[in-house]
Design an enzyme around this catalytic site. Sequence first.
Site, PDB file in Angstrom:
ATOM      1  N   CYS A 140     -49.921 -85.816   7.578  1.00 55.73           N
ATOM      2  CA  CYS A 140     -49.359 -84.878   8.571  1.00 55.73           C
ATOM      3  C   CYS A 140     -49.525 -85.360  10.001  1.00 55.73           C
ATOM      4  O   CYS A 140     -48.802 -84.925  10.898  1.00 55.73           O
ATOM      5  CB  CYS A 140     -49.989 -83.498   8.407  1.00 55.73           C
ATOM      6  SG  CYS A 140     -49.765 -82.827   6.767  1.00 55.73           S
ATOM      7  N   HIS A 162     -49.270 -79.321  14.833  1.00 56.73           N
ATOM      8  CA  HIS A 162     -48.773 -79.444  13.464  1.00 56.73           C
ATOM      9  C   HIS A 162     -48.579 -78.037  12.893  1.00 56.73           C
ATOM     10  O   HIS A 162     -49.435 -77.167  13.057  1.00 56.73           O
ATOM     11  CB  HIS A 162     -49.791 -80.237  12.636  1.00 56.73           C
ATOM     12  CG  HIS A 162     -49.485 -80.263  11.174  1.00 56.73           C
ATOM     13  ND1 HIS A 162     -48.233 -80.532  10.690  1.00 56.73           N
ATOM     14  CD2 HIS A 162     -50.277 -80.043  10.086  1.00 56.73           C
ATOM     15  CE1 HIS A 162     -48.263 -80.484   9.365  1.00 56.73           C
ATOM     16  NE2 HIS A 162     -49.490 -80.180   8.976  1.00 56.73           N
ATOM     17  N   ASN A 201     -44.860 -76.181   6.041  1.00 56.15           N
ATOM     18  CA  ASN A 201     -45.525 -77.425   6.417  1.00 56.15           C
ATOM     19  C   ASN A 201     -44.678 -78.617   5.952  1.00 56.15           C
ATOM     20  O   ASN A 201     -44.587 -78.886   4.759  1.00 56.15           O
ATOM     21  CB  ASN A 201     -46.910 -77.436   5.765  1.00 56.15           C
ATOM     22  CG  ASN A 201     -47.720 -78.671   6.118  1.00 56.15           C
ATOM     23  OD1 ASN A 201     -47.190 -79.643   6.653  1.00 56.15           O
ATOM     24  ND2 ASN A 201     -49.001 -78.634   5.809  1.00 56.15           N
TER      25      ASN A 201
HETATM   26  O1  UT7 Z   1     -51.009 -80.160   6.406  1.00 53.30           O
HETATM   27  C1  UT7 Z   1     -52.282 -80.470   5.979  1.00 53.30           C
HETATM   28  C2  UT7 Z   1     -53.204 -79.464   6.387  1.00 53.30           C
HETATM   29  N1  UT7 Z   1     -53.182 -78.367   5.463  1.00 53.30           N
HETATM   30  C3  UT7 Z   1     -53.556 -77.202   5.905  1.00 53.30           C
HETATM   31  O2  UT7 Z   1     -53.790 -77.075   7.083  1.00 53.30           O
HETATM   32  C4  UT7 Z   1     -53.766 -76.069   4.936  1.00 53.30           C
HETATM   33  C5  UT7 Z   1     -55.091 -75.443   5.216  1.00 53.30           C
HETATM   34  N2  UT7 Z   1     -55.405 -74.310   4.387  1.00 53.30           N
HETATM   35  C6  UT7 Z   1     -54.769 -73.123   4.503  1.00 53.30           C
HETATM   36  O3  UT7 Z   1     -53.814 -72.995   5.258  1.00 53.30           O
HETATM   37  C7  UT7 Z   1     -55.291 -71.954   3.740  1.00 53.30           C
HETATM   38  O4  UT7 Z   1     -56.551 -72.259   3.195  1.00 53.30           O
HETATM   39  C8  UT7 Z   1     -54.341 -71.496   2.598  1.00 53.30           C
HETATM   40  C9  UT7 Z   1     -53.114 -70.852   3.181  1.00 53.30           C
HETATM   41  C10 UT7 Z   1     -53.958 -72.665   1.732  1.00 53.30           C
HETATM   42  C11 UT7 Z   1     -55.042 -70.455   1.725  1.00 53.30           C
HETATM   43  O5  UT7 Z   1     -55.478 -69.371   2.513  1.00 53.30           O
HETATM   44  P1  UT7 Z   1     -56.966 -68.795   2.311  1.00 53.30           P
HETATM   45  O6  UT7 Z   1     -57.091 -67.641   3.195  1.00 53.30           O
HETATM   46  O7  UT7 Z   1     -57.894 -69.958   2.553  1.00 53.30           O
HETATM   47  O8  UT7 Z   1     -56.944 -68.324   0.815  1.00 53.30           O
HETATM   48  P2  UT7 Z   1     -57.794 -68.864  -0.421  1.00 53.30           P
HETATM   49  O9  UT7 Z   1     -57.377 -70.231  -0.827  1.00 53.30           O
HETATM   50  O10 UT7 Z   1     -59.227 -68.667  -0.114  1.00 53.30           O
HETATM   51  O11 UT7 Z   1     -57.339 -67.840  -1.557  1.00 53.30           O
HETATM   52  C12 UT7 Z   1     -57.547 -66.448  -1.435  1.00 53.30           C
HETATM   53  C13 UT7 Z   1     -56.986 -65.755  -2.658  1.00 53.30           C
HETATM   54  C14 UT7 Z   1     -57.435 -66.350  -3.989  1.00 53.30           C
HETATM   55  O12 UT7 Z   1     -57.684 -65.285  -4.856  1.00 53.30           O
HETATM   56  P3  UT7 Z   1     -59.178 -64.779  -5.131  1.00 53.30           P
HETATM   57  O13 UT7 Z   1     -59.904 -65.953  -5.702  1.00 53.30           O
HETATM   58  O14 UT7 Z   1     -59.719 -64.347  -3.796  1.00 53.30           O
HETATM   59  O15 UT7 Z   1     -58.978 -63.649  -6.078  1.00 53.30           O
HETATM   60  C15 UT7 Z   1     -56.224 -67.122  -4.459  1.00 53.30           C
HETATM   61  O16 UT7 Z   1     -56.143 -67.197  -5.861  1.00 53.30           O
HETATM   62  O17 UT7 Z   1     -55.551 -65.824  -2.654  1.00 53.30           O
HETATM   63  C16 UT7 Z   1     -55.094 -66.279  -3.932  1.00 53.30           C
HETATM   64  N3  UT7 Z   1     -53.852 -67.037  -3.734  1.00 53.30           N
HETATM   65  C17 UT7 Z   1     -52.642 -66.456  -3.706  1.00 53.30           C
HETATM   66  N4  UT7 Z   1     -52.246 -65.183  -3.870  1.00 53.30           N
HETATM   67  C18 UT7 Z   1     -50.939 -64.910  -3.764  1.00 53.30           C
HETATM   68  C19 UT7 Z   1     -53.720 -68.357  -3.521  1.00 53.30           C
HETATM   69  N5  UT7 Z   1     -52.420 -68.653  -3.341  1.00 53.30           N
HETATM   70  C20 UT7 Z   1     -51.738 -67.492  -3.458  1.00 53.30           C
HETATM   71  C21 UT7 Z   1     -50.369 -67.160  -3.370  1.00 53.30           C
HETATM   72  N6  UT7 Z   1     -50.020 -65.868  -3.523  1.00 53.30           N
HETATM   73  N7  UT7 Z   1     -49.418 -68.080  -3.113  1.00 53.30           N
END
Ligand code: UT7
Length: 329
Positions: A116, A256, A286
Amino acid sequence: MKRPIAAIAGTGRGLPAAVMTNFDFAKIGIETTDEWITERTGIKQRYIAREGESTTSMAAAAARQAMQRAGVSAGEIDAIVLSTATPDRLLPATAVDLQAELGATRAAAFDIGAACAGFIFAATVAEGMITTGVAETVLVVGSEKMSSIIDWQDRSTCVLFGDGSGAAVFRRAKHHKGILSTYLRSDGTLANLLYRPGGGACMPFCDDVLQDRSFYVKMAGREVFKHAVRSMADACDRALDGAKLTGKDIDLLIPHQANMRIIEATAKHANVSMEKVYVNVDRYGNTSSASVPIALDEALENGRIKDGMTVLLVAFGAGFTWASMVLRF
Ligand code: UT7
């Protein structure tokens, strides 16, 4: 004698025709909601390449527009530096396919793999070539077909990415405009937080790789999030220091476009108010190394960047790699 400066002479973008909204995931059986995606990321839609649309074809569309705006013909291009994590083929570089497509027969063409942050890495290579006299005119492109490497069964990653390309023609500047400072960093000890385990030379494509889906992107989202916030903040400081500026001197911050919450944290740290931050993550998702040049192109096209303005670019991605650049227009 003053060191020559490399400046942007024109930009462009190339996008697939099809848009996929957050609501479209239900149609392919992904358990997610518009509410979750919007709240956690700020994304509402993304462009997805369909048959016949490739990393090269999107790059060619972006490059042609950038060349036309720069008033540069294919024969004038000395080098093509293309950043991609999704090359159309593993050999040769996508940059040479782009070269052939454009008819830029005089150019040296090669790819850069810095995920990225790749566009800023590629622009820094272009700057080096221009300021040392190796090249006068360099086409820099970030082009990604992320839809080809994401796991469409993994809701934690497939909702995040989109396809597209952005390009910029860099030339030696006549005035005090162009790249004022650059900062590049990497930390390979954290590579396994965002990577594709299979399909490369150490785990070549085979039935096992196909079965365990290890050729798709794997990401520890929460960990990547924390590092992205920290590293983009650090990168802003470094590029501002390099240009002897502060956040108050910045007319537009182009971060980004991965996640609205990361963008807001970066702006806050850099002391740039949100009115001076370019945001299009809602429309593109992204797009990896295409993200910064697409936003840059939009900002120039819609007048958010005007003559004399100072712009800060900052990006973070797999590797980890992170980078920043201050430019005067
Ligand atoms: O370009 C390279 C750089 N990449 C990035 O900058 C990405 C960085 N990371 C992020 O943007 C965030 O961590 C995410 C958007 C990927 C995830 O957000 P989060 O607030 O960190 O959520 P999480 O991964 O901690 O997941 C929270 C919950 C989980 O459920 P439980 O375990 O709390 O019950 C996931 O299973 O959300 C669930 N989940 C979803 N639910 C509905 C994960 N993906 C989804 C989804 N829809 N698509």
